[in-house]
Design a protein around this motif. Structure first.
Motif, mmCIF file in Angstrom:
data_model
loop_
_atom_site.group_PDB
_atom_site.id
_atom_site.type_symbol
_atom_site.label_atom_id
_atom_site.label_comp_id
_atom_site.label_asym_id
_atom_site.label_seq_id
_atom_site.Cartn_x
_atom_site.Cartn_y
_atom_site.Cartn_z
ATOM 1 N N LYS A 40 0.846 -1.196 0.000
ATOM 2 C CA LYS A 40 0.000 0.000 0.000
ATOM 3 C C LYS A 40 0.881 1.246 0.000
ATOM 4 C CE LYS A 40 -2.818 -0.447 3.477
ATOM 5 N NZ LYS A 40 -3.877 -0.706 4.462
ATOM 6 N N ASP A 41 0.520 2.181 -0.896
ATOM 7 C CA ASP A 41 1.252 3.443 -1.024
ATOM 8 C C ASP A 41 0.253 4.503 -1.483
ATOM 9 O OD1 ASP A 41 2.835 5.613 -1.654
ATOM 10 O OD2 ASP A 41 4.193 4.512 -2.961
ATOM 11 N N ASP A 42 -0.125 5.391 -0.569
ATOM 12 C CA ASP A 42 -1.128 6.406 -0.899
ATOM 13 C C ASP A 42 -0.683 7.351 -2.006
ATOM 14 O OD1 ASP A 42 -2.913 5.364 0.921
ATOM 15 O OD2 ASP A 42 -2.337 6.732 2.526
ATOM 16 N N ALA A 43 0.609 7.427 -2.290
ATOM 17 C CA ALA A 43 1.128 8.294 -3.342
ATOM 18 C C ALA A 43 1.179 7.593 -4.706
ATOM 19 C CB ALA A 43 2.519 8.799 -2.967
ATOM 20 N N SER A 44 0.798 6.324 -4.753
ATOM 21 C CA SER A 44 0.847 5.568 -6.004
ATOM 22 C C SER A 44 -0.162 6.111 -7.015
ATOM 23 C CB SER A 44 0.537 4.091 -5.735
ATOM 24 O OG SER A 44 0.450 3.381 -6.954
ATOM 25 N N GLY A 45 0.185 6.021 -8.276
ATOM 26 C CA GLY A 45 -0.728 6.387 -9.348
ATOM 27 C C GLY A 45 -1.734 5.288 -9.665
ATOM 28 N N ARG A 46 -1.620 4.164 -8.980
ATOM 29 C CA ARG A 46 -2.549 3.044 -9.166
ATOM 30 C C ARG A 46 -3.509 3.009 -7.977
ATOM 31 N NH1 ARG A 46 2.245 1.483 -11.352
ATOM 32 N NH2 ARG A 46 2.067 0.663 -13.466
ATOM 33 N N SER A 47 -4.791 3.150 -8.251
ATOM 34 C CA SER A 47 -5.795 3.275 -7.205
ATOM 35 C C SER A 47 -6.727 2.070 -7.203
ATOM 36 C CB SER A 47 -6.600 4.560 -7.446
ATOM 37 O OG SER A 47 -7.626 4.679 -6.496
ATOM 38 N N VAL A 48 -6.989 1.538 -6.001
ATOM 39 C CA VAL A 48 -7.908 0.411 -5.836
ATOM 40 C C VAL A 48 -8.931 0.779 -4.765
ATOM 41 C CG1 VAL A 48 -8.117 -2.005 -5.146
ATOM 42 C CG2 VAL A 48 -6.121 -1.265 -6.445
ATOM 43 N N ALA A 49 -10.208 0.707 -5.115
ATOM 44 C CA ALA A 49 -11.289 0.959 -4.170
ATOM 45 C C ALA A 49 -12.231 -0.237 -4.194
ATOM 46 C CB ALA A 49 -12.042 2.233 -4.535
ATOM 47 N N VAL A 50 -12.472 -0.824 -3.022
ATOM 48 C CA VAL A 50 -13.351 -1.995 -2.925
ATOM 49 C C VAL A 50 -14.321 -1.768 -1.775
ATOM 50 C CG1 VAL A 50 -13.489 -4.487 -2.634
ATOM 51 C CG2 VAL A 50 -11.497 -3.498 -3.768
ATOM 52 N N ARG A 51 -15.623 -1.955 -2.062
ATOM 53 C CA ARG A 51 -16.651 -1.760 -1.057
ATOM 54 C C ARG A 51 -17.647 -2.914 -1.108
ATOM 55 N NH1 ARG A 51 -15.600 2.308 -4.028
ATOM 56 N NH2 ARG A 51 -17.411 2.155 -5.374
ATOM 57 N N THR A 52 -18.105 -3.341 0.070
ATOM 58 C CA THR A 52 -19.187 -4.319 0.157
ATOM 59 C C THR A 52 -19.960 -4.072 1.445
ATOM 60 O OG1 THR A 52 -19.793 -6.659 0.049
ATOM 61 C CG2 THR A 52 -17.783 -6.131 1.245
ATOM 62 N N ARG A 53 -21.254 -4.352 1.405
ATOM 63 C CA ARG A 53 -22.061 -4.193 2.610
ATOM 64 C C ARG A 53 -22.017 -5.459 3.456
ATOM 65 N NH1 ARG A 53 -27.850 -1.904 1.434
ATOM 66 N NH2 ARG A 53 -27.683 -0.775 3.378
ATOM 67 N N ASN A 54 -22.333 -6.589 2.848
ATOM 68 C CA ASN A 54 -22.409 -7.863 3.559
ATOM 69 C C ASN A 54 -21.463 -8.856 2.920
ATOM 70 O OD1 ASN A 54 -24.628 -7.153 5.352
ATOM 71 N ND2 ASN A 54 -25.863 -7.102 3.494
ATOM 72 N N GLY A 55 -20.237 -8.860 3.374
ATOM 73 C CA GLY A 55 -19.245 -9.780 2.832
ATOM 74 C C GLY A 55 -17.847 -9.320 3.201
ATOM 75 N N SER A 56 -16.901 -10.150 2.893
ATOM 76 C CA SER A 56 -15.501 -9.862 3.190
ATOM 77 C C SER A 56 -14.776 -9.395 1.929
ATOM 78 C CB SER A 56 -14.814 -11.111 3.748
ATOM 79 O OG SER A 56 -15.388 -11.474 4.985
ATOM 80 N N ILE A 57 -13.633 -8.748 2.154
ATOM 81 C CA ILE A 57 -12.790 -8.267 1.068
ATOM 82 C C ILE A 57 -11.415 -8.908 1.215
ATOM 83 C CG2 ILE A 57 -11.625 -6.248 0.095
ATOM 84 C CD1 ILE A 57 -14.000 -4.561 1.121
ATOM 85 N N ALA A 58 -10.906 -9.469 0.126
ATOM 86 C CA ALA A 58 -9.545 -10.018 0.099
ATOM 87 C C ALA A 58 -8.852 -9.485 -1.141
ATOM 88 C CB ALA A 58 -9.561 -11.537 0.084
ATOM 89 N N ILE A 59 -7.774 -8.722 -0.931
ATOM 90 C CA ILE A 59 -6.991 -8.171 -2.031
ATOM 91 C C ILE A 59 -5.585 -8.741 -1.915
ATOM 92 C CG2 ILE A 59 -6.094 -6.075 -3.113
ATOM 93 C CD1 ILE A 59 -8.404 -4.549 -1.749
ATOM 94 N N GLY A 60 -5.111 -9.347 -2.988
ATOM 95 C CA GLY A 60 -3.777 -9.946 -2.953
ATOM 96 C C GLY A 60 -3.131 -9.942 -4.322
ATOM 97 N N LYS A 61 -1.975 -10.546 -4.373
ATOM 98 C CA LYS A 61 -1.241 -10.670 -5.628
ATOM 99 C C LYS A 61 -1.831 -11.823 -6.418
ATOM 100 C CE LYS A 61 2.805 -9.022 -3.252
ATOM 101 N NZ LYS A 61 3.957 -9.442 -2.514
ATOM 102 N N GLY A 62 -1.865 -11.662 -7.713
ATOM 103 C CA GLY A 62 -2.387 -12.759 -8.504
ATOM 104 C C GLY A 62 -2.674 -12.424 -9.934
ATOM 105 N N GLY A 63 -2.688 -11.162 -10.293
ATOM 106 C CA GLY A 63 -2.956 -10.799 -11.674
ATOM 107 C C GLY A 63 -1.678 -10.750 -12.488
ATOM 108 N N LYS A 64 -1.818 -10.676 -13.787
ATOM 109 C CA LYS A 64 -0.654 -10.566 -14.675
ATOM 110 C C LYS A 64 -0.338 -9.101 -14.898
ATOM 111 C CE LYS A 64 -1.442 -14.882 -17.052
ATOM 112 N NZ LYS A 64 -1.598 -15.541 -18.336
ATOM 113 N N SER A 65 0.948 -8.785 -15.026
ATOM 114 C CA SER A 65 1.335 -7.391 -15.243
ATOM 115 C C SER A 65 1.281 -7.023 -16.702
ATOM 116 C CB SER A 65 2.715 -7.122 -14.692
ATOM 117 O OG SER A 65 3.628 -8.086 -15.096
#
Length: 65
Positions: A40-65
């Protein structure tokens, strides 16, 4: 690599795999756990926003560059 990811769920878990990089991450889960396993780096030009009302959030490595 994505510059902007914006995910919203009303009911359900959100699992997100991202390429290895630094991200400005914002999350909100009213009823559920939040796990963030990317650099996590608040100064990064790459932004990720995830919201849910009823459920969990899991963000990790796994996509292709």
């Amino acid at each position: 690599m994505p510059d902007l990811v914006d995910v919203q769920s009303r009911d359900g878990n959100v699992e997100l795999g991202l390429p290895e990089s630094k991200y400005a991450v914002r999350t909100a889960a009213k009823k559920g756990d939040v796990t963030v396993n990317v650099v996590k780096d608040d100064a990064s030009g790459r932004s990720v926003a995830v919201r849910t009302r009823n459920g969990s959030i899991a963000i990790g490595k796994g996509g292709k560059s």
